[in-house]
Design a protein around this motif. Structure first.
Motif, PDB file in Angstrom:
ATOM      1  N   LEU A 121       5.169  -0.433   2.826  1.00  0.00           N
ATOM      2  CA  LEU A 121       4.475  -0.518   1.548  1.00  0.00           C
ATOM      3  C   LEU A 121       5.385  -1.109   0.475  1.00  0.00           C
ATOM      4  O   LEU A 121       6.538  -0.685   0.341  1.00  0.00           O
ATOM      5  N   THR A 153       1.736   4.564  -5.777  1.00  0.00           N
ATOM      6  CA  THR A 153       2.558   4.651  -4.562  1.00  0.00           C
ATOM      7  C   THR A 153       2.541   6.066  -4.003  1.00  0.00           C
ATOM      8  O   THR A 153       2.455   6.272  -2.787  1.00  0.00           O
ATOM      9  N   TYR A 196      -0.787   6.553  -2.300  1.00  0.00           N
ATOM     10  CA  TYR A 196      -0.788   5.870  -1.007  1.00  0.00           C
ATOM     11  C   TYR A 196      -0.057   6.697   0.033  1.00  0.00           C
ATOM     12  O   TYR A 196      -0.560   6.919   1.148  1.00  0.00           O
ATOM     13  N   THR A 199       0.837  -1.934  -3.005  1.00  0.00           N
ATOM     14  CA  THR A 199       0.156  -0.763  -3.563  1.00  0.00           C
ATOM     15  C   THR A 199      -0.419  -1.052  -4.943  1.00  0.00           C
ATOM     16  O   THR A 199      -0.867  -0.131  -5.629  1.00  0.00           O
TER      17      THR A 199
END
Length: 235
Positions: free
Chosen positions: A6, A15, A18, A82
């Motif tokens: 990522l 983030t 995610y 992201t």
């Protein structure tokens, strides 16, 4: 399971979401206590926005490509951003990337196509609303993408940069963003409001609208879980 890399930090709040939702989602998908292997290369959302303000898209592509290369060196088999704004140079980065990158634009567009939308309204950062990189795949499928007026664009962009990027969600800002979304949907006859910034869901959590809400972050997360679990391990 396939290892995901990522590009994080664009911004930190998304983030975190995610990471948490991918790890939890993979465990639920497999139906047992297993977490995926992930690498995160945390970049700086404000550098990304500065590149966009200067229209230095070659510099932005180099910045992101270096991050992708670091993820590949860490063993990632595929990657993802992201944030949506970095997708302004997605094609350039993808051409140079040693590993596949799963586009948030493609997953969002497919979601809209599957639901037979004809017209959606986009909210996001300044570069996202003012550019055409988000709109292009939708338009290729015959879906109109409309954006707020200039005053509302400025408000949304400021709220993202000065509050949501830091995880701050003030009640007055939440109400103002909800009002903009409702006004935009009514004026433009949109079938869905696209949360085209991965921090915007922070402000829309639990808020009802008279039309559908497309949370592009969670659409993307679900697609990444699919890719991770393409080859689940037996251990």
């Amino acid at each position: 399971m396939r290892k995901l890399g990522l590009i994080g930090g664009t911004g930190p709040e998304s983030t975190i979401i995610y990471y948490k939702e991918i790890t939890d989602g993979v465990r639920r998908r497999l139906g047992r206590d297993r977490f995926p292997h992930l690498s995160i290369e945390s970049l700086d959302v404000f550098e990304v926005l500065d590149f966009c303000r200067r229209a230095d898209y070659d510099g932005l592509a180099d910045y992101l490509t270096h991050g992708i290369a670091n993820l590949a060196a860490a063993g990632a088999e595929f990657a993802a951003f992201t944030g949506i704004t970095p997708h302004v140079v997605f094609d350039e980065v993808a051409r140079c990337s040693p590993i596949p990158i799963i586009s948030m634009l493609d997953t969002s567009c497919q979601y809209a196509v599957d639901r037979h939308y004809d017209r959606v309204a986009l909210m996001g950062t300044g570069p996202t609303m003012d550019g055409d990189f988000f709109q292009r795949p939708f338009q290729a499928h015959g879906i109109d993408v409309v954006t707020p007026d200039d005053e509302d664009k400025r408000y949304i962009a400021k709220a993202i940069e000065t509050e949501l990027e830091y995880g701050i969600v003030r009640p007055a800002t939440r109400k103002a963003l909800r009002d903009i979304a409702a006004r935009l949907a009514e004026r433009e006859h949109a079938e869905a409001i696209v949360l085209g910034c991965t921090e915007l869901p922070l402000a829309f959590d639990g808020i009802g609208l008279p039309v559908d809400i497309m949370d592009v972050m969670r659409i993307h997360i679900n697609a990444l879980i699919d890719h991770i679990c393409d080859h689940p391990c037996d251990q």
